[in-house]
Write an enzyme that holds these catalytic residues in place. Structure first.
Site, PDB file in Angstrom:
ATOM      1  N   LYS A  44       0.799  -1.221   0.000  1.00 17.15           N
ATOM      2  CA  LYS A  44       0.000   0.000   0.000  1.00 17.15           C
ATOM      3  C   LYS A  44       0.831   1.271   0.000  1.00 17.15           C
ATOM      4  O   LYS A  44       0.300   2.353  -0.250  1.00 17.15           O
ATOM      5  CB  LYS A  44      -0.978  -0.004   1.185  1.00 17.15           C
ATOM      6  CG  LYS A  44      -1.928  -1.167   1.227  1.00 17.15           C
ATOM      7  CD  LYS A  44      -2.801  -1.349   0.009  1.00 17.15           C
ATOM      8  CE  LYS A  44      -3.711  -0.205  -0.260  1.00 17.15           C
ATOM      9  NZ  LYS A  44      -4.826  -0.586  -1.166  1.00 17.15           N
TER      10      LYS A  44
HETATM   11  C1  PLP Z   1      -2.594  -6.739   4.003  1.00 20.04           C
HETATM   12  C2  PLP Z   1      -3.237  -6.340   2.720  1.00 20.04           C
HETATM   13  N1  PLP Z   1      -3.292  -7.224   1.731  1.00 20.04           N
HETATM   14  C3  PLP Z   1      -3.890  -6.937   0.566  1.00 20.04           C
HETATM   15  C4  PLP Z   1      -4.478  -5.732   0.334  1.00 20.04           C
HETATM   16  C5  PLP Z   1      -5.191  -5.506  -0.966  1.00 20.04           C
HETATM   17  O1  PLP Z   1      -4.581  -4.610  -1.797  1.00 20.04           O
HETATM   18  P1  PLP Z   1      -5.458  -3.724  -2.760  1.00 20.04           P
HETATM   19  O2  PLP Z   1      -6.164  -2.696  -1.923  1.00 20.04           O
HETATM   20  O3  PLP Z   1      -4.472  -3.105  -3.683  1.00 20.04           O
HETATM   21  O4  PLP Z   1      -6.444  -4.595  -3.461  1.00 20.04           O
HETATM   22  C6  PLP Z   1      -4.465  -4.772   1.358  1.00 20.04           C
HETATM   23  C7  PLP Z   1      -5.137  -3.485   1.163  1.00 20.04           C
HETATM   24  O5  PLP Z   1      -5.412  -2.737   2.052  1.00 20.04           O
HETATM   25  C8  PLP Z   1      -3.814  -5.081   2.579  1.00 20.04           C
HETATM   26  O6  PLP Z   1      -3.781  -4.204   3.598  1.00 20.04           O
END
Ligand code: PLP
Length: 457
Positions: A44
């Site tokens: 992020k």
């Molecule tokens: C630990 C974690 N994994 C995966 C994601 C997913 O990423 P995206 O928001 O780009 O779909 C997030 C998003 O907040 C996250 O905090």
């Protein structure tokens, strides 16, 4: 040696790691994209930097301004470290259930953190997004990042994550696997990889079981940061604009158990400490790999580190208290008291009146003292349920004791939950077959893999 002129240069440019041991026995090559190597510890950071830069360019965020967001942690961490470097104030709204480590990290970066209830309808003023929006609207100089709908979120991945993967695999990637929160990662990276490969790269969404994205009913889950739960009272199921669903070739559903224990395997077999969304993506990648051949190359995103979850997914007490961990044999545990295989419990919509509930339960032919769990209506009459979704427990007998026109929940009898692997002694008198008449008429719900899957007879 790499020399950075600013902490912001330490965002992106993460390595790929060949998963030799986890990938042993499957035909394709599997590479993990190590997103915890970003300076703030997660994928992020990329979106945070990109959104702040876009807001500055658009004149929405000016010197001395305040960055505001509702986030389960990682976006907030990225935003607050970028804000710290650029001299902005940061105010983050996070769900109360967010892992304690992430809340502490936010505060360490100087963010002001407000914890909010995390299972409320979208229209409720107390909903995370509404709280953050209200704060931003009433704060001069505030800019709300709105990661779920902000095009600069997927754009970050179209400009960095995608090109990095394409270059580092020398264009040999054939399958891209990522978990989906806002959809920024999968959409931006997927868009770039499809363009670069003339549409050949397959994009696979690793989705927590029950998540709406993959077709689930929206019930709650434990995998923090990915998936799309839905409060049953939400009038509309709003999906993020950052998520371009047209890019997804396939969804692979992964249970909380598989996500958590795949993360454990990554730590123990590869020395890779990752969170449960990484576990989700990895479990999906391993499942996908079974169906592919030597000529295929899978790239799987590992969004953050297991260090964020040492008090949850990697803590044996946390795992045992939710029924994710049980002794090898059931002797002496709550599970040994179950007379039938734990398949689920009777569920009833919590907005029924006592009279309506009685009619419905008679039609199901259940016995007078069989416990029935009142839950927000998902149109289900039997199954497992997340404990936070339970509004109360009734029986036909308890419903008979209240005014027929009153809500069924007024007939609620005491209940508590206990994990299947805990010692029988934890159940107390209610589970003690020798306690005889006069024992507390309390329903004991049994948690298996974090969900209520049975009651003690
Ligand atoms: C630990 C974690 N994994 C995966 C994601 C997913 O990423 P995206 O928001 O780009 O779909 C997030 C998003 O907040 C996250 O905090």
């Amino acid at each position: 040696m790499t020399v950075y002129e600013s902490i912001l240069d330490a965002i992106g440019g993460t390595p790929l790691l060949r998963l030799e041991r986890l990938g042993e026995g499957v035909r394709p090559r599997i590479y993990a994209k190590l997103e915890f190597q970003n300076i703030g510890g997660s994928v992020k950071d990329r979106a945070a930097l990109s959104m702040i830069r876009a807001a500055e360019r658009a004149g929405l965020l000016e010197p001395g301004g305040t960055v505001v967001e509702g986030t389960s942690g990682n976006t907030g961490i990225g935003l607050s470290l970028v804000a710290a470097q650029l001299g902005y104030r940061s105010v983050i709204f996070a769900p109360a259930a967010t892992a304690a480590e992430k809340i502490r990290l936010l505060r360490a970066f100087g963010a002001e953190v407000h914890l909010v209830a995390d299972f409320v309808p979208r229209s409720d003023p107390g909903h995370l997004a509404n709280r953050a929006a209200a704060f931003a609207a009433s704060t001069p100089g505030a800019w709300l990042a709105l990661q779920y709908d902000n095009p600069a979120n997927p754009q970050a991945h179209a400009e960095s994550t995608g090109p990095e993967i394409w270059t580092d695999t020398a264009g040999s990637v054939t399958h891209f696997v990522a978990s989906v929160g806002t959809g920024g990662t999968i959409s931006g990276t997927g868009r770039y990889l499809k363009q670069a490969s003339d549409g050949l790269v397959q994009v696979i969404a690793a989705d927590p079981e029950h998540s709406r994205y993959g077709g689930g009913n929206g019930s709650l889950k434990y995998t923090e940061g990915a998936g799309h739960p839905l409060h049953p009272a939400s009038k509309e199921d709003i999906w993020p604009e950052a998520f371009d669903t047209a890019l997804v070739d396939k969804y692979i559903s992964v249970s909380d158990r598989d996500a958590i224990f795949t993360a454990h395997r990554a730590a123990r077999e590869e020395g890779l400490l990752i969170g449960a969304t990484g576990g989700t993506a990895l479990a999906a990648a391993l499942n996908l790999a079974e169906t592919l051949d030597e000529e295929h190359t899978i790239v799987v995103v590992l969004p953050d580190s297991g260090r964020n979850y040492l008090s949850t997914y990697f803590d044996d007490h946390w795992l045992a208290s939710l029924g994710f961990l049980e002794p090898p044999t059931p002797e002496g545990t709550i599970r040994s008291l179950l007379t039938t295989a734990p398949a689920g419990v009777q569920l009833l919509a919590s907005d029924l009146t006592a009279a309506e509930a009685v009619v419905e339960l008679h039609s199901r032919g259940i016995t007078p003292d069989e416990p029935v769990f009142l839950v927000l209506d998902r149109g289900q009459s039997f199954g497992t349920v997340h404990p936070r979704e339970v509004m109360g427990v009734v029986t036909l007998r308890s419903l008979g004791d209240v005014e027929p026109a009153t809500p069924a929940v007024t007939a609620a009898i005491p209940h508590r939950t206990i994990a299947a692997g805990l010692p029988v002694t934890e159940a107390g008198a209610a589970a003690d077959p020798d306690s005889g008449a006069g024992a507390t008429p309390e329903v004991i719900a049994v948690l298996i893999d974090g969900r209520i899957a049975a009651t003690l007879p």
